[in-house]
Design a protein around this motif. Structure first.
Motif, PDB file in Angstrom:
ATOM      1  N   VAL A 132      54.733 126.088  78.344  1.00  0.00           N
ATOM      2  CA  VAL A 132      53.862 125.710  79.442  1.00  0.00           C
ATOM      3  C   VAL A 132      54.681 125.735  80.718  1.00  0.00           C
ATOM      4  N   GLN A 145      56.558 122.068  91.613  1.00  0.00           N
ATOM      5  CA  GLN A 145      55.885 121.945  90.333  1.00  0.00           C
ATOM      6  C   GLN A 145      54.712 122.900  90.306  1.00  0.00           C
ATOM      7  N   THR A 146      54.275 123.195  89.109  1.00  0.00           N
ATOM      8  CA  THR A 146      53.159 124.126  88.964  1.00  0.00           C
ATOM      9  C   THR A 146      51.902 123.493  89.556  1.00  0.00           C
ATOM     10  N   ASP A 150      49.830 120.411  88.273  1.00  0.00           N
ATOM     11  CA  ASP A 150      50.649 119.659  87.312  1.00  0.00           C
ATOM     12  C   ASP A 150      51.130 118.381  88.010  1.00  0.00           C
ATOM     13  N   ASN A 151      51.059 117.245  87.348  1.00  0.00           N
ATOM     14  CA  ASN A 151      51.478 115.979  87.926  1.00  0.00           C
ATOM     15  C   ASN A 151      52.905 115.616  87.547  1.00  0.00           C
ATOM     16  N   GLY A 152      53.609 116.543  86.922  1.00  0.00           N
ATOM     17  CA  GLY A 152      54.961 116.239  86.496  1.00  0.00           C
ATOM     18  C   GLY A 152      55.932 116.206  87.654  1.00  0.00           C
ATOM     19  N   ASN A 162      59.430 127.303  82.046  1.00  0.00           N
ATOM     20  CA  ASN A 162      58.449 126.880  81.051  1.00  0.00           C
ATOM     21  C   ASN A 162      59.088 125.863  80.115  1.00  0.00           C
ATOM     22  N   ARG A 180      56.098 124.757  84.116  1.00  0.00           N
ATOM     23  CA  ARG A 180      56.170 123.442  84.762  1.00  0.00           C
ATOM     24  C   ARG A 180      56.543 123.510  86.229  1.00  0.00           C
TER      25      ARG A 180
END
Length: 726
Positions: A632, A649-650, A653-655, A627, A634
């Motif tokens: 949050v 990635q979660t 999620d676009n990270g 997190n 991630r």
């Protein structure tokens, strides 16, 4: 002149003097009882030597001072003389008769008749200051009682005296009680607000009742039937026990057998008749009037408690009807024909409040029946004089609190609430004094509660019950060396800590349980069972040579030992240590360490940071989730069945997974494989790399398909930045 009137002389005289002309005359009157006579006047003084004789004096002459004639005075004296002579003759006759029966030498002697001594005191054999029994003395006598029991043993309680002094009394003048020692009893009583103590003094010298000072027995049997359990009385006892016991106060609360039971032929009554009760709501009548002894006993014992054998409920600890005697009815011969009670009731059944008839109705609507568990009578029965719960000791300590304006109470509590000054109350206090200067040569036991049953009692039975809403239910104030609690399931050590040497350990508390159920748990280990000991202990991490008692050097641990000591009074780290927790571990002060059988592998330091002391394994394909600072989630790391470790990635999620340091891989770095038509455009970030299996570079040919491609923000390109071909 002299006048003489002669008669018998008696003692006890009175003198009167009177004047006759010029002569002084003296009169003497001799008296006995109501008689008065025999007067002799004579002259004294100058004519004392002269005698004047008168031949005769008339009887009508008045005697001066009496208002009587001389004849009446002489007549009264003669009558009294006759009466005295008769009485004297009678007394003399009685006296000589007594002398003929008793020798005067026997009077007042220890082996002779009692007599009055010179001071008027009664002499031996009844002493005036003490009373002595030559051998033994008893007070009163109890009749023998035949108990309603079955079996081959005797059901007769032999007659015995209620009080016996100075000798082993003999029951029924036949059976000697070998365990009744000589006793001394001092009793005192006085008025209100006076205090007179009671002293009972004895020197215990033998076994049984001879080993106690005071014995209190509550039971149906006679005293010989329950000898105090005080040993030892023979050589075998010495060899198998550890002490000569003596008891200052021995209290025994035993079972309750009825004084007598009115029922059918199962009981042989004194009149050889049956006395089956027929119950009513107000009492019972009997098939035959009760025998004289039973009738007399009931009349002399008001409010006697009664127990029937009629079941009145299907549940409960006591299910048979009980009652209290309130009266009786008798026939012309004085034999009881019926008894009265204010109601038959079942214990702890308040809903059944009226008109209950044993054998006819029940408190819960169940079918009436005769009890066969606690009695074996086939006919209805009433057992007189019983109790169902015995208290060996019942101590009440009462504090009413401050009541300065309260009025005095009634006769039952006249001063208990008016200006009460009692502020504290100790129910029972045992002060155990040990002044043994030789150290540990004698042992002391406070209170021992030893259940000696051979089977399990009901589940609500207990050895000690602490009840009520007090501030502290149990308070133990031991010394630094005292082990507070010693028991197999739980033991609490003393308050003193571990020694000052590094590595010293001291057990705080221990929870112990066998790995075997039932009686096997108490067998010797480790052959049959093992002890699983959850232990809390302290360890000193550094030598404390200056005795500074630094708490930072102490690690408190909680863990499991297997086996070790069997002595519950010896708490120690002598078992095989299994898994445990360490609080304030030496390697991570103010932290916590999680340890297994061979060592500790995970810790949290004083800052709360997790420390993997040994390798960590995430099993079963589970993930470690990450997190961000805003809590949050991630992404996560997990192991797949494809043989690869995945960093994901979660979902949604676009990270990216970002490596902020230089990335070095000792193995291959493998990008995802796609055909050109499957290369994503949506969601791709500039710099994303993939492997395109049907793409080729503008510098190559169609024969060189399969190259890495990069997303430049608008198209997939080759290594020189040209849009790939496919």
């Amino acid at each position: 002149m002299m006048i003489r009137i002669f008669s018998r002389a008696f003692p006890n005289t009175q003198h009167r003097e009177f004047k006759h002309h010029s002569l002084t005359t003296s009169w003497r009157r001799i008296t006995l009882g109501m008689a008065a006579a025999y007067i002799m006047p004579f002259y004294s003084g100058a004519l004392a030597s002269s005698v004047f004789t008168v031949a005769e004096i008339s009887g009508t002459t008045v005697v001066s001072g009496t208002n009587q004639t001389l004849a009446s005075v002489v007549s009264a004296g003669q009558q009294n003389t006759s009466t005295i002579s008769s009485v004297s003759a009678t007394v003399n006759q009685i006296y000589f008769t007594a002398l003929s029966a008793l020798q005067s030498s026997q009077l007042g002697q220890p082996d002779g008749p009692a007599a009055l001594d010179a001071s008027g005191s009664l002499t031996d054999p009844v002493a005036t200051t003490t009373s002595t029994a030559s051998d033994y003395a008893t007070v009163g006598w109890n009749d023998a009682i035949q108990w309603t029991v079955t079996g081959t043993g005797s059901n007769i309680q032999e007659a015995n005296p209620p009080v016996a002094f100075n000798h082993r009394w003999m029951m029924d003048n036949n059976t000697v009680d070998d365990y009744m020692p000589p006793t001394h009893l001092r009793l005192g009583g006085s008025q209100e607000f006076d205090g007179v103590p009671l002293f009972i003094h004895n020197i215990p010298y033998g076994e049984g009742n001879m080993g106690i000072v005071e014995g209190v027995y509550m039971q149906s049997e006679n005293m010989r039937g329950s000898i105090a359990g005080v040993g030892v009385g023979d050589a075998n006892g010495i060899a198998t026990t550890d002490n000569f016991d003596a008891v200052a106060r021995y209290t025994y609360a035993g079972p309750s057998s009825p004084v007598f039971t009115t029922t059918g032929a199962a009981v042989t009554a004194p009149d050889n008749l049956t006395h089956i009760p027929t119950f009513t709501s107000w009492g019972a009548t009997f098939s035959n009037p009760l025998p004289q002894k039973w009738s007399d006993w009931i009349k002399a014992h008001n409010h006697v408690r009664m127990m029937t054998n009629e079941l009145g409920a299907s549940t409960g600890e006591i299910r048979t009807y009980a009652g209290v005697l309130t009266g009786y009815g008798a026939n012309a011969s004085g034999l009881i024909t019926e008894i009265y009670t204010d109601g038959w009731r079942i214990f702890d059944q308040p809903s059944a409040t009226a008109n209950q008839i044993p054998g006819t109705s029940t408190a819960d609507g169940s079918t009436p029946a005769i009890d066969t568990v606690w009695s074996d009578f086939t006919d209805p029965a009433i057992m007189f004089g019983v109790y169902t719960k015995a208290f060996a000791n019942n101590v009440i300590c009462y504090l009413p609190g401050p009541t300065p304006h309260a009025q005095p109470g009634d006769i039952n509590d006249p001063t208990g609430k008016a200006n009460n000054q009692t502020r504290s109350c100790e129910g029972i206090e045992y002060d155990l004094w040990d002044n043994d200067q030789t150290n540990n040569t004698a042992y002391m036991h406070g209170i021992t509660v030893a259940y000696s049953g051979r089977s399990n009692p009901t589940a609500d039975s207990y050895d000690m019950n602490l009840a009520g809403g007090n501030a502290n239910m149990l308070e133990i104030n031991g010394e630094w060396y005292s082990q507070n609690i010693a028991s197999r399931p739980f033991a609490s050590g003393s308050f003193g800590g571990p020694d000052y040497t590094q590595g010293s350990q001291k057990v705080v508390a221990e929870f112990d349980q066998s790995n075997s159920p039932g009686w096997v748990a108490d067998t010797a280990w480790p052959g049959s069972s093992h002890d699983m000991r959850l232990t809390v202990w302290n360890t000193r991490n550094l030598d404390d040579t200056n005795n500074t008692n630094d708490y930072n050097d102490i690690t408190t641990s909680m863990g499991v030992q297997v086996d070790g000591h069997n002595d519950i009074r010896s708490l120690s780290m002598d078992g095989t240590l299994q898994e445990h927790l360490e609080f304030n571990p030496a390697t991570y002060p103010n932290g916590i360490a999680l340890c297994g059988y061979s060592g500790c592998g995970f810790a949290v330091d004083r800052n709360g940071a997790a420390q993997l002391i040994a390798d960590g394994t995430v099993t079963n394909g589970k993930s470690i989730y990450f997190n961000d600072a805003n809590n949050v989630q991630r992404g996560n790391i997990w192991a797949g069945t494809d043989g690869a470790v995945h960093i994901s990635q979660t979902a949604g999620d676009n990270g990216n997974v970002v490596v902020d340091a230089r990335l070095k891989s000792n193995g291959a770095v493998n990008a995802p494989v796609s055909t050109y038509s499957a290369l994503p455009t949506s969601g791709s970030v500039t710099g994303d790399q993939r492997y395109c299996s049907d793409c080729y570079s503008v510098t190559g040919s169609t024969s060189q398909k399969g190259i890495p491609v990069w997303w430049n923000g608008s198209a997939w390109t080759d290594a020189i930045g040209a849009t790939v071909k496919y």
